[in-house]
Design an enzyme around this catalytic site. Sequence first.
Site, PDB file in Angstrom:
ATOM      1  N   HIS A 254      54.014  86.379  45.434  1.00 25.06           N
ATOM      2  CA  HIS A 254      53.423  85.805  44.169  1.00 25.06           C
ATOM      3  C   HIS A 254      51.861  86.441  44.206  1.00 25.06           C
ATOM      4  O   HIS A 254      51.548  87.270  44.947  1.00 25.06           O
ATOM      5  CB  HIS A 254      53.355  84.183  44.218  1.00 25.06           C
ATOM      6  CG  HIS A 254      53.021  83.554  45.421  1.00 25.06           C
ATOM      7  ND1 HIS A 254      51.332  83.835  45.643  1.00 25.06           N
ATOM      8  CD2 HIS A 254      53.390  82.803  46.237  1.00 25.06           C
ATOM      9  CE1 HIS A 254      51.094  82.868  46.902  1.00 25.06           C
ATOM     10  NE2 HIS A 254      52.109  82.459  47.121  1.00 25.06           N
TER      11      HIS A 254
ATOM     12  N   HIS B 293      49.811  86.635  47.380  1.00 27.84           N
ATOM     13  CA  HIS B 293      50.154  87.447  48.321  1.00 27.84           C
ATOM     14  C   HIS B 293      49.437  88.810  47.655  1.00 27.84           C
ATOM     15  O   HIS B 293      48.943  89.836  48.297  1.00 27.84           O
ATOM     16  CB  HIS B 293      51.647  87.596  48.354  1.00 27.84           C
ATOM     17  CG  HIS B 293      52.212  86.336  49.077  1.00 27.84           C
ATOM     18  ND1 HIS B 293      53.438  85.787  48.275  1.00 27.84           N
ATOM     19  CD2 HIS B 293      52.094  85.755  50.128  1.00 27.84           C
ATOM     20  CE1 HIS B 293      53.731  84.777  48.826  1.00 27.84           C
ATOM     21  NE2 HIS B 293      53.033  84.823  50.033  1.00 27.84           N
TER      22      HIS B 293
ATOM     23  N   CYS C  41      53.585  69.979  61.539  1.00 30.01           N
ATOM     24  CA  CYS C  41      53.568  70.194  60.140  1.00 30.01           C
ATOM     25  C   CYS C  41      54.489  71.551  60.204  1.00 30.01           C
ATOM     26  O   CYS C  41      54.200  72.540  60.490  1.00 30.01           O
ATOM     27  CB  CYS C  41      52.603  70.091  59.255  1.00 30.01           C
ATOM     28  SG  CYS C  41      52.583  70.904  57.732  1.00 30.01           S
TER      29      CYS C  41
ATOM     30  N   CYS D  37      52.914  74.389  58.000  1.00 30.49           N
ATOM     31  CA  CYS D  37      51.812  74.876  58.756  1.00 30.49           C
ATOM     32  C   CYS D  37      52.462  75.751  60.089  1.00 30.49           C
ATOM     33  O   CYS D  37      51.797  76.412  60.810  1.00 30.49           O
ATOM     34  CB  CYS D  37      50.647  74.242  59.204  1.00 30.49           C
ATOM     35  SG  CYS D  37      49.871  73.307  57.990  1.00 30.49           S
TER      36      CYS D  37
ATOM     37  N   CYS E 291      49.645  66.029  55.882  1.00 31.46           N
ATOM     38  CA  CYS E 291      49.071  67.275  56.037  1.00 31.46           C
ATOM     39  C   CYS E 291      48.379  67.511  54.661  1.00 31.46           C
ATOM     40  O   CYS E 291      49.130  67.723  53.637  1.00 31.46           O
ATOM     41  CB  CYS E 291      49.917  68.389  56.246  1.00 31.46           C
ATOM     42  SG  CYS E 291      49.404  70.163  56.014  1.00 31.46           S
TER      43      CYS E 291
ATOM     44  N   HIS F 218      50.111  70.689  52.733  1.00 31.24           N
ATOM     45  CA  HIS F 218      51.674  70.569  52.338  1.00 31.24           C
ATOM     46  C   HIS F 218      52.021  69.145  51.567  1.00 31.24           C
ATOM     47  O   HIS F 218      53.045  69.119  51.355  1.00 31.24           O
ATOM     48  CB  HIS F 218      52.514  71.133  53.368  1.00 31.24           C
ATOM     49  CG  HIS F 218      51.947  72.382  53.770  1.00 31.24           C
ATOM     50  ND1 HIS F 218      51.348  72.887  54.721  1.00 31.24           N
ATOM     51  CD2 HIS F 218      52.786  73.517  53.389  1.00 31.24           C
ATOM     52  CE1 HIS F 218      51.197  74.311  54.877  1.00 31.24           C
ATOM     53  NE2 HIS F 218      52.049  74.686  53.971  1.00 31.24           N
TER      54      HIS F 218
ATOM     55  N   LYS G 173      46.779  74.006  41.146  1.00 32.21           N
ATOM     56  CA  LYS G 173      47.586  74.517  42.375  1.00 32.21           C
ATOM     57  C   LYS G 173      48.738  75.294  42.188  1.00 32.21           C
ATOM     58  O   LYS G 173      49.482  74.688  41.471  1.00 32.21           O
ATOM     59  CB  LYS G 173      47.711  73.569  43.834  1.00 32.21           C
ATOM     60  CG  LYS G 173      47.809  74.245  44.998  1.00 32.21           C
ATOM     61  CD  LYS G 173      47.819  73.556  46.224  1.00 32.21           C
ATOM     62  CE  LYS G 173      47.917  74.203  47.284  1.00 32.21           C
ATOM     63  NZ  LYS G 173      48.720  73.657  48.315  1.00 32.21           N
TER      64      LYS G 173
ATOM     65  N   LYS H 274      55.957  75.776  43.357  1.00 32.42           N
ATOM     66  CA  LYS H 274      57.171  75.989  42.793  1.00 32.42           C
ATOM     67  C   LYS H 274      57.657  74.865  42.172  1.00 32.42           C
ATOM     68  O   LYS H 274      58.201  74.863  40.895  1.00 32.42           O
ATOM     69  CB  LYS H 274      58.307  76.279  44.121  1.00 32.42           C
ATOM     70  CG  LYS H 274      58.899  77.883  44.142  1.00 32.42           C
ATOM     71  CD  LYS H 274      59.868  77.562  45.021  1.00 32.42           C
ATOM     72  CE  LYS H 274      60.638  78.925  45.102  1.00 32.42           C
ATOM     73  NZ  LYS H 274      61.438  78.904  46.492  1.00 32.42           N
TER      74      LYS H 274
HETATM   75  N1  MSP Z   1      52.782  84.220  58.271  1.00 32.14           N
HETATM   76  C1  MSP Z   1      51.509  83.394  58.168  1.00 32.14           C
HETATM   77  C2  MSP Z   1      50.561  84.555  58.449  1.00 32.14           C
HETATM   78  C3  MSP Z   1      50.491  85.278  59.549  1.00 32.14           C
HETATM   79  S1  MSP Z   1      49.340  86.472  59.953  1.00 32.14           S
HETATM   80  C4  MSP Z   1      49.341  86.935  61.564  1.00 32.14           C
HETATM   81  C5  MSP Z   1      51.365  83.017  56.472  1.00 32.14           C
HETATM   82  N2  MSP Z   1      52.106  83.467  55.602  1.00 32.14           N
HETATM   83  S2  MSP Z   1      51.988  83.364  54.075  1.00 32.14           S
HETATM   84  O1  MSP Z   1      53.198  83.939  53.369  1.00 32.14           O
HETATM   85  O2  MSP Z   1      52.093  81.913  53.774  1.00 32.14           O
HETATM   86  O3  MSP Z   1      50.893  83.917  53.557  1.00 32.14           O
HETATM   87  C6  MSP Z   1      49.717  83.132  53.547  1.00 32.14           C
HETATM   88  C7  MSP Z   1      48.573  84.169  53.007  1.00 32.14           C
HETATM   89  O4  MSP Z   1      49.054  84.746  51.651  1.00 32.14           O
HETATM   90  C8  MSP Z   1      47.330  83.716  52.680  1.00 32.14           C
HETATM   91  O5  MSP Z   1      46.280  83.612  53.766  1.00 32.14           O
HETATM   92  C9  MSP Z   1      46.907  84.412  51.707  1.00 32.14           C
HETATM   93  O6  MSP Z   1      46.557  85.898  52.292  1.00 32.14           O
HETATM   94  C10 MSP Z   1      48.084  84.719  50.813  1.00 32.14           C
HETATM   95  N3  MSP Z   1      48.004  83.461  49.688  1.00 32.14           N
HETATM   96  C11 MSP Z   1      49.008  82.571  49.617  1.00 32.14           C
HETATM   97  N4  MSP Z   1      48.814  81.858  48.571  1.00 32.14           N
HETATM   98  C12 MSP Z   1      47.617  82.121  48.085  1.00 32.14           C
HETATM   99  C13 MSP Z   1      46.855  81.723  47.025  1.00 32.14           C
HETATM  100  N5  MSP Z   1      47.389  80.649  46.123  1.00 32.14           N
HETATM  101  N6  MSP Z   1      45.795  82.334  46.799  1.00 32.14           N
HETATM  102  C14 MSP Z   1      45.254  83.269  47.617  1.00 32.14           C
HETATM  103  N7  MSP Z   1      45.977  83.626  48.454  1.00 32.14           N
HETATM  104  C15 MSP Z   1      46.981  83.099  49.038  1.00 32.14           C
HETATM  105  O7  MSP Z   1      50.697  82.167  56.576  1.00 32.14           O
END
Ligand code: MSP
Length: 650
Positions: free
Chosen positions: A17, A20, A125, A128, A142, A145, A294, A297
């Site tokens: 999304h 990412h 959690c 997390c 948490c 979440h 925020k 889904k």
């Molecule tokens: N798998 C772990 C990370 C391991 S790194 C060694 C994880 N994955 S995640 O799919 O949840 O990705 C989190 C990351 O996605 C955030 O740190 C950020 O880079 C990005 N984002 C996910 N949602 C976001 C927003 N709403 N806004 C900005 N970035 C966000 O955590």
Amino acid sequence: MPTYVTTPIYYVNAMPHLGHAYTTIVTDTYSRFRRLYGDDVRFQTGTDEHGEKIAEAAAKQDVSPREYVDEISAAFQATWPTLDIEQDYTIRTTDPDHIKTVQDILQQVYDNGDIYFSEYSGHYCQGCERFLTEKELVEGKCPDHQVAPKLISEQNYFFKMSKYQDWLIEHIKANPEYITPERYRNEVLSFLSEPLEDLCISRPTSRLTWGIPLPFDDTFVTYVWFDALINYLTGIGYPDGPDFEKYWAVAEHVIAKDILKPHAIYWPTMIQAMGLPPYKRLHVHGYWNVDETKMSKSIGNVVRPKELIEEYGVDAMRYFVLRDMSFGLDSSFSSEAIVARQNSDLANDLGNLFSRSLTMIVKYAEGKIPAYDTAAGSEADEELIQALEKMLISYETNMAGFAFHKALQAVWEVIGLLNRYIVANAPWEIAKDETQTARLNNVLYCLAEALRIITLVVQPVMPAAAKKMAEALGLGVTLAQQTLPEAGQWGKSVAGTPIAPPKQLFPRLDKKKDGGQKQAQKTQQQQSKKKAQQEPSNDGLVTFEAFGKFELRVAEIIAAEKIPKADRLLKLTVNAPEERTIVAGIAEHYSPEELVGLRVIIVANLKPAKLRGVLSQGMVLAAKQKMEDGTEKLVLSTVAGDIAPGSRVA
Ligand code: MSP
């Protein structure tokens, strides 16, 4: 100089999304920026494929974890090229070489005595994928979440994280750039002001099998974070690959604030226990929300990169996220915001500047960049050269510091200056005077040269648009080989280079379907209500009150074009301060290209009307003079001083 920059590896329990996409666009932009300055860059992204969350998501879909992770990790990989993201390496935690490295590291840390076996009970959690401390819970839940963590008691392996607490505090204090922006550094230091607990790094296989088995006890798999963080090492060939040697000392991680603790606390202490030097920097950004809410889904407001690219195009999307978010703070996505940026910064400011300049080179210099004649140089040219030099300094500092919005602001200031330079130097006027050819050529040269430098600096942000710009300026093939310290110097444009204006760099987008019309209707209703008061009195004079009903405003013309089959009409797009269209009968007196940048006076509350199919929302004022031959000369009413568009004229 080597640069090594990474994104987090994304969980494969959800499709990509906007969040990412943002982190990955930032990292790609930074990589391209570093390359532009001559660095040897390694950019890595990837997917995090083990753990409870993934195992559960696969079970829900009734497929094996392996099938499940293959599918979603492929979706992530397919997304990156659509966003013009060019990573050097994509790691998956299910890669065999990664699994082997994680096991080797576990064994090494275990052998050194930093992993021990113990009983633990705590609040786990699943979102997390970690135990939360009592202090982290908000009303028993948490905070990220919004679910109450499970109370779990079990025997597990622990990493002696607490042993490295003092070292970590010292390291962060001694290296102010280690964690930025500063607010996150402070957050980490504040967390570290309390005693650190050791880190539980295993899950019994009775509870979870989808993980990497501990090499010293196969009844346990390793904890997902211990597995995931090590990706940053395996991707560059730890322990003995040549890339590891080259890149590890300069590693920079880009993450959002959600995973600050694992990156700022677990990871440095793990690295220390392995006997490696710490990574160089951690860059932490905020969240993208949607319409101030925020993304989630369940609310159904998750923004997918695919939809954004289809609707706005990849350049606009990349520009928008980098220009609108102050790195470190949260930002809100809305379609109005992206359309506004696209129309004003891209289509009007940069797009118009580019097409006007190149069209003039075609018209007045046979489509070739003319030579610059120093003898005919002017103060305005000097001012431009200095502004570009200043911009490059600000650009470099801000891009290096992840203040992308500020870097872009600096670039757009120069774009504004160039638009004013055109108006002030009026090439269409000097073109009429043969004695001024040298001056005309200089103005055209300066425009081409400034646009060449602008092409270079926008390239990391909008690689596709920059490619089109480079081709139009006759630089196409060499763009990728240029480095800014060299190519950013003034005067590199070669006289005689043929140019070719592109069709349209950035299309203008419609505002939200009904936004403009509703406003127009409202204005109309208000006007008819007060109609009586506005009528002139019988003696032909108007009262002061009646005159006050006319809303006269300063408007800046940001685009102008001919209306097909209407010889007298031009369609003007103006900022007053909101954007609107006005149809003006001035085509016989002005060419579209000389209008952009002019500040004129408009009647802003004139009842909207359609002229030749174009909705005209106001009227531009002009002075009319009867000429001796019976024709009329028409000169637009402009303002003498520098005044903001939208200012009332009274
Ligand atoms: N798998 C772990 C990370 C391991 S790194 C060694 C994880 N994955 S995640 O799919 O949840 O990705 C989190 C990351 O996605 C955030 O740190 C950020 O880079 C990005 N984002 C996910 N949602 C976001 C927003 N709403 N806004 C900005 N970035 C966000 O955590």
